[in-house]
Design a protein around this motif. Structure first.
Motif, PDB file in Angstrom:
ATOM      1  N   ARG A 116       0.916  -1.266  -0.046  1.00  0.00           N
ATOM      2  CA  ARG A 116      -0.055   0.107  -0.160  1.00  0.00           C
ATOM      3  C   ARG A 116       0.931   1.314  -0.043  1.00  0.00           C
ATOM      4  N   ALA A 117       1.904   1.061   0.692  1.00  0.00           N
ATOM      5  CA  ALA A 117       2.732   2.356   0.701  1.00  0.00           C
ATOM      6  C   ALA A 117       3.395   2.723  -0.448  1.00  0.00           C
ATOM      7  N   LEU A 118       3.949   1.491  -1.158  1.00  0.00           N
ATOM      8  CA  LEU A 118       4.632   1.551  -2.340  1.00  0.00           C
ATOM      9  C   LEU A 118       3.577   2.339  -3.444  1.00  0.00           C
ATOM     10  N   GLU A 119       2.268   1.690  -3.297  1.00  0.00           N
ATOM     11  CA  GLU A 119       1.027   1.952  -4.343  1.00  0.00           C
ATOM     12  C   GLU A 119       0.974   3.549  -4.200  1.00  0.00           C
ATOM     13  N   ARG A 120       1.067   3.974  -2.793  1.00  0.00           N
ATOM     14  CA  ARG A 120       0.769   5.482  -2.590  1.00  0.00           C
ATOM     15  C   ARG A 120       1.789   6.272  -3.173  1.00  0.00           C
ATOM     16  N   SER A 135       3.859   9.602  -9.404  1.00  0.00           N
ATOM     17  CA  SER A 135       4.469   9.173 -10.577  1.00  0.00           C
ATOM     18  C   SER A 135       5.888  10.061 -10.448  1.00  0.00           C
ATOM     19  N   PRO A 136       6.711   9.492  -9.513  1.00  0.00           N
ATOM     20  CA  PRO A 136       7.890   9.926  -9.314  1.00  0.00           C
ATOM     21  C   PRO A 136       8.824   9.294 -10.319  1.00  0.00           C
ATOM     22  N   SER A 137       9.836  10.333 -10.862  1.00  0.00           N
ATOM     23  CA  SER A 137      10.577  10.087 -12.157  1.00  0.00           C
ATOM     24  C   SER A 137      11.838   9.251 -11.526  1.00  0.00           C
ATOM     25  N   ASN A 168       9.768  16.098  -1.520  1.00  0.00           N
ATOM     26  CA  ASN A 168       8.492  16.782  -1.300  1.00  0.00           C
ATOM     27  C   ASN A 168       7.420  15.661  -1.479  1.00  0.00           C
ATOM     28  N   ILE A 169       7.619  14.392  -2.169  1.00  0.00           N
ATOM     29  CA  ILE A 169       6.523  13.318  -1.928  1.00  0.00           C
ATOM     30  C   ILE A 169       6.754  12.598  -0.646  1.00  0.00           C
ATOM     31  N   PHE A 170       8.114  12.481  -0.171  1.00  0.00           N
ATOM     32  CA  PHE A 170       8.267  12.115   1.335  1.00  0.00           C
ATOM     33  C   PHE A 170       7.506  12.655   2.455  1.00  0.00           C
ATOM     34  N   VAL A 171       7.527  14.282   2.336  1.00  0.00           N
ATOM     35  CA  VAL A 171       6.983  15.131   3.316  1.00  0.00           C
ATOM     36  C   VAL A 171       5.444  14.748   3.218  1.00  0.00           C
ATOM     37  N   THR A 172       4.986  14.846   1.973  1.00  0.00           N
ATOM     38  CA  THR A 172       3.604  14.561   1.833  1.00  0.00           C
ATOM     39  C   THR A 172       3.141  13.229   2.517  1.00  0.00           C
ATOM     40  N   LEU A 173       3.814  12.296   2.229  1.00  0.00           N
ATOM     41  CA  LEU A 173       3.362  10.850   2.769  1.00  0.00           C
ATOM     42  C   LEU A 173       3.867  10.827   4.199  1.00  0.00           C
ATOM     43  N   ASN A 174       4.794  11.329   4.579  1.00  0.00           N
ATOM     44  CA  ASN A 174       5.072  11.252   6.144  1.00  0.00           C
ATOM     45  C   ASN A 174       5.567   9.719   6.278  1.00  0.00           C
TER      46      ASN A 174
END
Length: 177
Positions: free
Chosen positions: A29-33, A38-40, A60-66
């Motif tokens: 689920r974490a990988l799916e999120r 769409s990380p390059s 930025n993605i990691f900050v959003t996903l925590n």
């Protein structure tokens, strides 16, 4: 409304009631999120600006996903291909040998050493030192100031020094106002 928010905060770290508690399913689920952003992919290469943009996008993605730092490192390296993957395999072996913790700080340090060599960082520091508003709008100047400031952190160790350096770069008529 307050009670609902309090319950949401309380449940935040818990698995959803109707979801299996299998850790592998949580990882999926974490990988799916993560992939929904769409990380390059990152191939490596000699362009430090491309490396910097890729790393900033990941952060930025990691900050959003925590996510935990360990998971952030794993997902970042999941995006490596080609020469970057080869480089990472060497770093992974080094980390294992030295017992290095899988933290984002350690990852960023290694990444910067490889893809943002000291000469590039020194150039950015010089750009920060020489930065003046000139024909830039205040907003554009502030964006450049923020972008370059991370390369000269020792010059802005306190908020007071940061503000003073910012003001010194503004056009004289704005400084006087």
């Amino acid at each position: 409304m307050t009670n609902i928010l309090a319950r949401l905060v309380e449940q935040q770290g818990q698995a959803p009631v109707n979801q299996p508690r299998d850790p592998e399913m949580g990882q999926d689920r974490a990988l799916e999120r993560f992939q929904k952003f769409s990380p390059s992919k990152f191939l490596g290469g000699p362009d430090p600006e491309a490396a910097k943009r890729w790393l900033e996008a990941m952060i930025n993605i990691f900050v959003t996903l925590n996510y935990t730092e360990d998971k952030q490192v794993h997902f970042a390296i999941f995006q490596f291909e080609g020469p970057a993957r080869t480089w990472w395999n060497v770093i992974r072996a080094k980390w294992k040998r030295e017992g290095t913790a899988w933290t984002l700080v350690n990852f960023v340090r290694e990444f910067n050493e490889k893809y943002l060599p000291p000469i590039v960082q020194e150039k950015r520091e010089d750009e920060f030192i020489k930065l003046r508003q000139g024909t830039l709008s205040i907003s554009e100047y502030e964006t450049q100031f923020t972008k370059l400031s991370k390369f000269a952190l020792e010059l802005i160790t306190t908020e007071q020094r940061r503000v003073r350096r910012f003001v010194q770069g503004l056009n004289v008529e704005i400084q006087e106002a």
